[in-house]
Design an enzyme around this catalytic site. Structure first.
Site, PDB file in Angstrom:
ATOM      1  N   ARG A  59       0.837  -1.321   0.015  1.00 26.56           N
ATOM      2  CA  ARG A  59      -0.047  -0.023   0.135  1.00 26.56           C
ATOM      3  C   ARG A  59       0.928   1.298   0.054  1.00 26.56           C
ATOM      4  O   ARG A  59       0.595   2.312  -0.600  1.00 26.56           O
ATOM      5  CB  ARG A  59      -0.934   0.008   1.310  1.00 26.56           C
ATOM      6  CG  ARG A  59      -1.824   1.302   1.442  1.00 26.56           C
ATOM      7  CD  ARG A  59      -3.095   1.202   2.273  1.00 26.56           C
ATOM      8  NE  ARG A  59      -2.880   0.510   3.379  1.00 26.56           N
ATOM      9  CZ  ARG A  59      -2.264   0.909   4.659  1.00 26.56           C
ATOM     10  NH1 ARG A  59      -1.844   2.236   4.546  1.00 26.56           N
ATOM     11  NH2 ARG A  59      -2.221   0.174   5.696  1.00 26.56           N
ATOM     12  N   TYR A 112     -16.073  14.354 -16.960  1.00 28.15           N
ATOM     13  CA  TYR A 112     -16.616  12.995 -16.704  1.00 28.15           C
ATOM     14  C   TYR A 112     -17.393  13.133 -15.751  1.00 28.15           C
ATOM     15  O   TYR A 112     -17.384  13.683 -14.368  1.00 28.15           O
ATOM     16  CB  TYR A 112     -15.604  12.020 -16.343  1.00 28.15           C
ATOM     17  CG  TYR A 112     -16.128  10.616 -16.108  1.00 28.15           C
ATOM     18  CD1 TYR A 112     -16.831   9.885 -16.872  1.00 28.15           C
ATOM     19  CD2 TYR A 112     -15.657   9.985 -14.878  1.00 28.15           C
ATOM     20  CE1 TYR A 112     -17.417   8.572 -16.573  1.00 28.15           C
ATOM     21  CE2 TYR A 112     -16.088   8.654 -14.505  1.00 28.15           C
ATOM     22  CZ  TYR A 112     -16.927   8.021 -15.362  1.00 28.15           C
ATOM     23  OH  TYR A 112     -17.114   6.667 -14.939  1.00 28.15           O
ATOM     24  N   ASP A 184      -7.093  16.887 -16.234  1.00 27.18           N
ATOM     25  CA  ASP A 184      -7.641  15.650 -16.707  1.00 27.18           C
ATOM     26  C   ASP A 184      -7.118  15.491 -18.173  1.00 27.18           C
ATOM     27  O   ASP A 184      -7.894  15.777 -18.976  1.00 27.18           O
ATOM     28  CB  ASP A 184      -9.137  15.052 -16.351  1.00 27.18           C
ATOM     29  CG  ASP A 184      -9.374  13.769 -16.698  1.00 27.18           C
ATOM     30  OD1 ASP A 184      -8.603  13.192 -17.253  1.00 27.18           O
ATOM     31  OD2 ASP A 184     -10.466  13.306 -16.145  1.00 27.18           O
ATOM     32  N   LYS A 209      -7.978   3.797 -19.673  1.00 23.81           N
ATOM     33  CA  LYS A 209      -8.478   4.064 -20.890  1.00 23.81           C
ATOM     34  C   LYS A 209      -7.184   3.981 -21.950  1.00 23.81           C
ATOM     35  O   LYS A 209      -6.513   3.038 -21.977  1.00 23.81           O
ATOM     36  CB  LYS A 209      -8.753   5.676 -20.995  1.00 23.81           C
ATOM     37  CG  LYS A 209      -9.801   5.970 -20.032  1.00 23.81           C
ATOM     38  CD  LYS A 209     -11.193   5.189 -20.124  1.00 23.81           C
ATOM     39  CE  LYS A 209     -12.317   5.686 -19.353  1.00 23.81           C
ATOM     40  NZ  LYS A 209     -12.506   4.574 -18.060  1.00 23.81           N
TER      41      LYS A 209
END
Ligand code: LCS
Length: 406
Positions: A59, A112, A184, A209
């Site tokens: 992590r 988005y 973004d 993507k």
């Protein structure tokens, strides 16, 4: 990591990561381990104290993830990157790290859907206010800035309207007011656009993507320009836990190796399809950054190296015609997401942008009839044939209902 500054972009795609892998491995090994053994107590303590570099717990940092992060930082021209469990994990990590109660955000209205929703619900609940503006006119950003504006968040081209915002101009305006500019860059990828080099402070991507490119990973990434910001984000990611896992990082890193050549093909195919659609009698309008008819064509030409793989269209018969088209395609698949090697088609108002509500959709000019296409890397003739047969079905279905001039 060695500096690859003077190498070409495709060479960087192939070679960026960590210089030497164990046992002479040519590709990054998948360190599928949750934890790392310390040599002794002193070693463990010095790693936790940050006195020595090394791995402690996945992590916190994992070598496979770090190799992917290094590669993306190199491609974006950033200082370092942070792999996240999804694009939304990257976005929420950015907001939670940079913002506190009483702060204000200026955000592009066409982003988005869930990005709008996070700002309007979760961040609002924690006392952060957002003004949404059409950021394709930079003056709208200037007008919306308040004394407490901490972040200017833009997505360009925006999902799904493909509106283009001027990164350089907006960064100058935001910096005059000491606001942090976040871009973004998902729709372009670093192969086509590098916001950090245009003045932005932070870049994020949905790795799901184009960066991964094969529709088999959900992931996100944040790219920063300086060590201080990197440490702040690393702390949030470590505490909230929205990290990417080693296997997904490995897949993304593998996808990156072909990024430049994939993007070239996405652009070529999308340009051909957009030009073909523009001449089709059933198509009311086509929006694609590579068409001169795109309202922000000139800004796009200045700030990106290619127009990308995303197209939106409106059919003459509105949503009903779009519904028939989306149900009739055979090679294109009716699915959300984008940026993979395979071509997809979807309906933003009822799918990706449903959660933001009708009012916010209207403000962002996401009409009920808008159809979004993610153009893959198949043979373009096959893609055009598929769209042609689907539009022929639309014509049959709509005959008598719309005026068709063939
Ligand atoms: N930013 C952009 C521009 C996106 O298109 C998406 C996802 C995200 C962030 C969030 O990334 P994720 O958490 O899904 O990795 N866009 C989607 C879309 O248009 N269809 O399905 C997902």
């Amino acid at each position: 990591m060695k500096s690859h500054k003077n190498l070409g972009f495709q060479t960087k795609c192939v070679h960026s990561g960590i210089d030497e892998y164990e046992f002479g491995a040519v590709v990054p090994p998948i360190y599928q381990t949750s934890t790392f053994k310390f040599r002794d107590v002193k070693h463990g303590a010095s790693l936790f104290a940050g006195e020595e570099k090394g791995y402690i717990y996945t992590r916190m940092l994992n070598p496979t993830v770090e190799a992917m992060e290094n590669a993306i930082a190199a491609l974006e021209g950033g200082h370092k990157a942070l792999g996240c469990g999804s694009g939304m994990a990257a976005i929420s990590t950015i907001f939670i790290t940079l913002l506190q109660s009483g702060d204000h955000v200026v955000c592009s209205s066409a982003v988005y859907g869930p990005t709008t929703t996070v700002l309007n619900t979760i961040m609002k609940k924690y006392g952060v206010e957002t003004t949404f503006v059409d950021s394709s006119d930079s003056e709208n950003v200037r007008k919306a800035i308040k004394p407490n504006t901490k972040v200017v968040y833009i997505e360009t081209p925006g999902n799904p309207t493909l509106c283009i915002s001027n990164i350089e101009e907006i960064s100058k305006i935001a910096h005059e007011h000491k606001a942090i500019v976040v871009v973004d860059n998902t729709f372009m990828s670093p192969a086509l656009q590098n916001p950090l080099l245009l003045g932005a402070d932070i870049v994020m991507h949905s790795l799901t993507k184009f960066l991964n490119g094969h529709a088999d990973v959900v992931g996100g990434v944040i790219v920063v320009k300086d060590e201080e910001t990197y440490k702040q984000f690393r702390k949030t990611l470590n505490q909230l836990g929205g990290v990417i896992d080693p296997f997904n990082a490995f897949l993304v890193h593998r996808g990156l190796k072909t990024l430049a050549i994939r993007m070239e093909k996405h652009c070529q195919n999308a340009q051909r399809i957009a030009e073909w659609l523009e001449t089709h009698p059933l198509v009311e309008s086509v929006k694609y950054p590579g068409l001169k008819t795109h309202p922000h064509y000139q800004v796009g030409q200045k700030q990106h190296k290619g127009p990308g793989g995303m197209i939106t269209i409106e059919l003459k018969g509105g949503f009903e015609a779009g519904r028939v088209m989306m149900n009739s395609v055979k090679l294109f698949q009716l699915a959300v997401s984008l940026g993979g090697v395979e071509s997809l088609i979807q309906h933003p108002a009822s799918m990706t942008h449903f959660s933001m509500g009708k009012e916010a959709r209207e403000e962002a000019r996401i009409t009920e009839g808008l159809v979004r296409i993610s153009v893959g890397i198949e043979n373009v003739e096959d893609l055009i044939d598929d769209l042609a047969q689907a539009l022929a079905k639309v014509e049959q279905a709509m005959s008598g209902k719309v005026e068709v001039h063939i």
